[in-house]
Scaffold this active site. Structure first.
Site, PDB file in Angstrom:
ATOM      1  N   ASP A 125       0.921  -1.120  -0.126  1.00  0.00           N
ATOM      2  CA  ASP A 125       0.015   0.031   0.047  1.00  0.00           C
ATOM      3  C   ASP A 125       0.863   1.185  -0.035  1.00  0.00           C
ATOM      4  O   ASP A 125       0.387   2.188  -0.530  1.00  0.00           O
ATOM      5  CB  ASP A 125      -0.950  -0.093   1.255  1.00  0.00           C
ATOM      6  N   ASP A 172       1.364 -10.817   3.206  1.00  0.00           N
ATOM      7  CA  ASP A 172       0.426 -10.649   4.186  1.00  0.00           C
ATOM      8  C   ASP A 172      -1.026 -10.877   3.707  1.00  0.00           C
ATOM      9  O   ASP A 172      -1.934 -11.148   4.573  1.00  0.00           O
ATOM     10  CB  ASP A 172       0.584  -9.277   4.985  1.00  0.00           C
ATOM     11  N   ARG A 207       5.272 -31.912  23.182  1.00  0.00           N
ATOM     12  CA  ARG A 207       5.537 -30.375  23.454  1.00  0.00           C
ATOM     13  C   ARG A 207       4.445 -29.716  22.953  1.00  0.00           C
ATOM     14  O   ARG A 207       3.764 -29.917  22.112  1.00  0.00           O
ATOM     15  CB  ARG A 207       6.925 -30.057  22.687  1.00  0.00           C
ATOM     16  N   GLY A 215       2.345 -10.835   9.726  1.00  0.00           N
ATOM     17  CA  GLY A 215       0.899 -10.257   9.695  1.00  0.00           C
ATOM     18  C   GLY A 215       0.740  -9.147  10.627  1.00  0.00           C
ATOM     19  O   GLY A 215       0.342  -9.501  11.776  1.00  0.00           O
ATOM     20  N   GLN A 306       9.613 -17.063   5.639  1.00  0.00           N
ATOM     21  CA  GLN A 306       8.062 -16.728   5.074  1.00  0.00           C
ATOM     22  C   GLN A 306       8.317 -16.119   3.442  1.00  0.00           C
ATOM     23  O   GLN A 306       7.366 -16.215   2.897  1.00  0.00           O
ATOM     24  CB  GLN A 306       7.169 -16.190   5.612  1.00  0.00           C
ATOM     25  N   ARG A 480     -12.028 -49.609  -8.191  1.00  0.00           N
ATOM     26  CA  ARG A 480     -12.772 -50.663  -8.485  1.00  0.00           C
ATOM     27  C   ARG A 480     -14.267 -50.638  -8.569  1.00  0.00           C
ATOM     28  O   ARG A 480     -15.005 -49.787  -7.954  1.00  0.00           O
ATOM     29  CB  ARG A 480     -12.806 -51.537  -7.326  1.00  0.00           C
ATOM     30  N   ARG A 663      14.704 -35.359 -24.874  1.00  0.00           N
ATOM     31  CA  ARG A 663      14.490 -36.287 -23.879  1.00  0.00           C
ATOM     32  C   ARG A 663      12.923 -36.499 -23.715  1.00  0.00           C
ATOM     33  O   ARG A 663      12.073 -35.229 -23.590  1.00  0.00           O
ATOM     34  CB  ARG A 663      15.373 -36.161 -22.932  1.00  0.00           C
TER      35      ARG A 663
END
Ligand code: ADP
Length: 755
Positions: A125, A172, A207, A215, A306, A480, A663
């Site tokens: 933006d 984001d 854990r 974000g 990310q 099947r 190929r």
């Protein structure tokens, strides 16, 4: 979240009645994102194809201010081999100079020197706001330049306007005007890969992990990653948790452990806040969990991972289309027209006023700041809100108990046809959502034949634990075919199990089966129950949906292999003919061709003629003579019964006059396997939720329709399958309407250098 096949209006040709500009510039600005390269390639090739001169501007706005070598004319081959790379090959930078009027004046001068009359800006933006300001000031800037004697009045008069088109590059997914920003899908891939990996180690040690994703003002990545990984708690800025959420979160986590869950994952957006607007940090969440649950809790902040890695198939196809559409917009609009944003909404390329979108985007941030969360959520749109709602049910440790006096329905789920990635995800969602609504969920093992043999059992909440991310089909999926006598056995099973409705997650055989039940209702009254199909097939060959569950994963698998093939081919100056699956449908081939920059794609919808082959050998030979190092032809497995992959490879080598070393590569069943992509997981979950709601409603209303849930023009929709024949082609196993075929024009435009 939109589907990976933005459609393209057939009328989207480049040639305008009247041309206003002849030179355009393109730049990437702000934070980088994967897919920016595909957008650049799209702009450059569409521009050159339309006869424009296209200039790349290096290092964002700083490059326009600096001028000189920062502004470079692009040739067709300048953008070869860039699509599979993350980031942006022309660099992106923040420019403090461009914030100043003097900087923008210098920028204007540099553009005039190059005769550039239109700009394509790929950024966030901030970048788009800067572009708009630049355009508004344009006349005044030129006037100042004339006064400074940097320009003559004639030069200024020759360029009265600067045309602007914007595209959003941002991981984001935080902008209005587009359902997906360039880079968001790939970021989701990285997050989901990471969370899957974390989940496996967390399981080993029982854990809890807190995973922080990007974000600042937008919870898209956190929310969708939560849905796609089966996270147990998600925190986003738009919808802060209720007071005492810490207590609630710990209760859910604890209950999860009690039911046997070996790992717990919390996903938190970096901008997550509480109801009072205070930032919730990942470390705070860790402390709360560690102290109250006395558990080993670890934090992982994913950070720049990310933004990294190869762009997903979606982040190559969509930006390519946006690039093409941006050039078209510049060609077709008058230079004085308001700047427009090119995006994708409801699976269509959309063009909308740039600044209106920027303002709406800022509005959400303001609403969050003012703690008007409900309005902020509403502005994010229906898909976002619905995803949040589904997530909240799926996050539970166990289903809510049925309401007193509620009729508990018995719903069967099963697969039909071969496996497709995302099938397990769909079963998990259907089972958990069904149980949470107080119903009994049953599953048939081994597809339709298993159903006939009575391999049916109840399926409970923890039975589907971990299925969200699992490839293949845990319930079994096979091709099947049923024998005529099987229908009596199936009727018997429906009676014995007291089934109220059936949910089939699978391919064409499932649709045919649903139809066959309906046809046999006079003979078997048991078949008078509603049946709903969920489209799961890598081939994208089913009616009632623009995209099937599994196709996105298969496409990404094929793309990974084709990337490798191209690398090898590049080193050895080779041409590859690669065959991909698809049965009677060329979707995977066309999209894979678009995502990897194939020279040519052969699909069954078009067939192959001798003239095609002659033309293509000629094109390749000419290309290699001119220094081309790699050629890629993608052939859909049933593109033509005679001109097989072997035949084409041999023909090309024989007729290539020694220029072509060819190929062949036939991709096999790996295309049907693998962990489902984020999109397929989200799609499977959302479609399953809708299908279940629809089925339950039908049962409660005593209706007995057969139908399917799919995605059409970006919206999730129900299609009645009573007249199944009318939806499909008669001579081939593919739907009558295939909106993605319109993308052929772009594939050609990207592959065919104008001579
Ligand atoms: P994003 O485009 O990702 O939002 P920024 O906000 O950092 O990233 O903007 C990128 C660049 O765009 C800035 O470094 C600056 O050169 C230019 N820019 C941003 N906002 C403006 C503005 N209001 N006026 C002029 N230039 C701007």
């Amino acid at each position: 979240m939109s589907s990976p096949i933005p459609t393209f209006p057939e009328a989207m040709h480049l040639e305008p009645a009247q041309r206003y500009i002849s030179r355009i510039g393109v730049l990437t600005s702000g934070g980088d994102s994967q897919g920016m390269n595909a957008a650049l390639r799209g702009v450059v090739r569409a521009g050159i194809g339309a006869g424009l001169q296209v200039f790349a501007i290096y290092e964002g706005y700083q490059g326009i201010v600096q001028g000189g070598a920062y502004i470079e004319r692009m040739a067709w081959h300048s953008v070869s081999g860039i699509m599979q790379q993350g980031g942006t090959f022309i660099g992106s930078a923040r420019s403090s100079d461009f914030y100043t009027r003097a900087g923008r004046r210098q920028a204007a001068l540099n553009l005039i020197r190059h005769g550039i009359e239109g700009l394509v800006i790929i950024g966030g933006d901030g970048s788009l706001t800067g572009a708009n300001l630049f355009r508004q000031e344009w006349r005044d800037l030129l006037h100042e330049l004339v006064q400074e004697s940097q320009l003559t009045q004639a030069q200024a008069d020759a360029h009265p306007h600067l045309a602007i088109v914007g595209m959003v590059g941002s991981i984001d997914n935080d902008m209005f005007g587009t359902d997906m920003t360039i880079g968001a899908d790939t970021a989701l891939h990285r997050i989901v890969e990471a969370v899957d990996a974390i989940a496996s180690t967390a399981t080993s040690h029982q854990r809890t992990f807190v995973v922080e994703v990007m974000g600042r003002h937008c919870g898209y990545l956190a929310l969708m990653a939560g849905l796609a990984t089966g996270a147990n708690w998600v925190l986003i800025p738009e919808n802060p948790p209720e007071q005492d959420w810490e207590e609630n979160m710990c209760r859910v986590m604890h209950a999860g452990r009690q039911t046997g869950r070996r790992h717990s994952i919390v996903i938190i957006a970096e901008g997550a806040i509480d109801r009072s607007g205070k930032l919730i940090t990942s470390d705070y969440v860790r402390k709360v969990l560690a102290e109250r649950l006395r558990e080993d809790v670890r934090v992982t902040i994913l950070g720049h991972v990310q933004r990294g890695g190869a762009p997903s198939a979606f982040d190559r196809v969509m930006p390519t289309l946006l690039g093409y559409a941006a050039v078209r917009q510049l060609l077709h609009s008058k230079p004085a027209d308001e700047p427009q944003l090119i995006g994708m909404r409801n699976n269509q390329i959309s063009i909308s006023p740039l600044m209106e979108n920027v303002h709406k985007t800022h509005r959400v941030a303001t609403l969050i700041q003012e703690q008007r969360y409900a309005e902020a959520m509403e502005m994010r749109g229906r898909g976002f809100v619905e995803a949040y709602r589904i997530l909240h049910t799926l996050m539970r440790a166990q289903p809510r108990p049925p309401q007193a006096g509620q009729r508990q329905l018995r719903i069967l789920t099963l697969h039909a046809d071969g496996p497709a990635p995302g099938m397990n995800t769909a079963v998990r969602a259907a089972v958990r959502l069904g149980l949470d609504k107080g119903h009994t969920m049953l599953a048939a093992r081994d597809g339709l034949s298993g159903f006939a043999r009575g391999q049916i059992s109840e399926i409970r909440w923890m039975d589907v634990h971990g299925w969200v991310a699992r490839g293949g089909a845990e319930l079994g999926a096979n091709r099947r075919a049923l024998q005529p006598q099987d229908y009596a056995a199936i009727a018997e099973q429906i009676r014995a199990q007291r089934l109220d409705g059936i949910l089939i997650i699978g391919g064409w055989m499932g649709y045919q089966f649903a139809h066959a039940l309906r046809e046999r209702r006079a003979q078997f009254p048991e078949f008078n129950l509603p049946v709903i199909c969920l489209p799961a097939s890598i081939n994208n060959d089913l009616p009632g949906t623009e995209v099937t569950i599994g196709a996105d994963t298969a496409l990404n698998t094929i793309q990974t292999d084709l990337d490798k093939l191209k690398e090898a081919a590049l080193a050895a100056r080779r041409c590859f003919v690669a065959e991909v699956m698809g049965y009677d449908c060329g979707y995977l081939a066309l999209m894979a061709g678009l995502a990897t920059g194939a020279e040519r794609v052969y699909i069954p919808e078009e067939g192959i003629t001798l003239d095609d082959l002659r033309h293509d050998v000629d094109m390749l030979v000419k290309g290699f003579r001119r220094g081309k190092r790699v050629g890629l032809i993608v052939r859909s497995e049933r593109a033509d019964p005679y001109y097989t992959t072997d035949f084409i490879a041999t023909l090309f080598e024989r007729e290539g006059g020694g220029e072509l070393l060819v190929r062949r590569m036939i991709f096999g069943n790996t295309q049907q396997g693998g962990r489902p992509s984020p999109f397929d997981r989200i799609q499977a979950t959302r479609l399953a939720a809708q299908a279940l709601d629809h089925l339950i409603e039908q049962i409660q209303k005593h209706e007995t329709d057969i139908g399917c849930i799919g995605r059409w023009e970006g919206k999730i929709q129900y299609t009645n399958l009573a007249d199944l024949g009318a939806l499909m082609q008669t001579t081939a196993q593919r739907p009558r309407i295939q909106p993605w075929l319109n993308l052929r024009r772009v594939t050609q435009a990207m592959a065919k250098e104008p001579m």
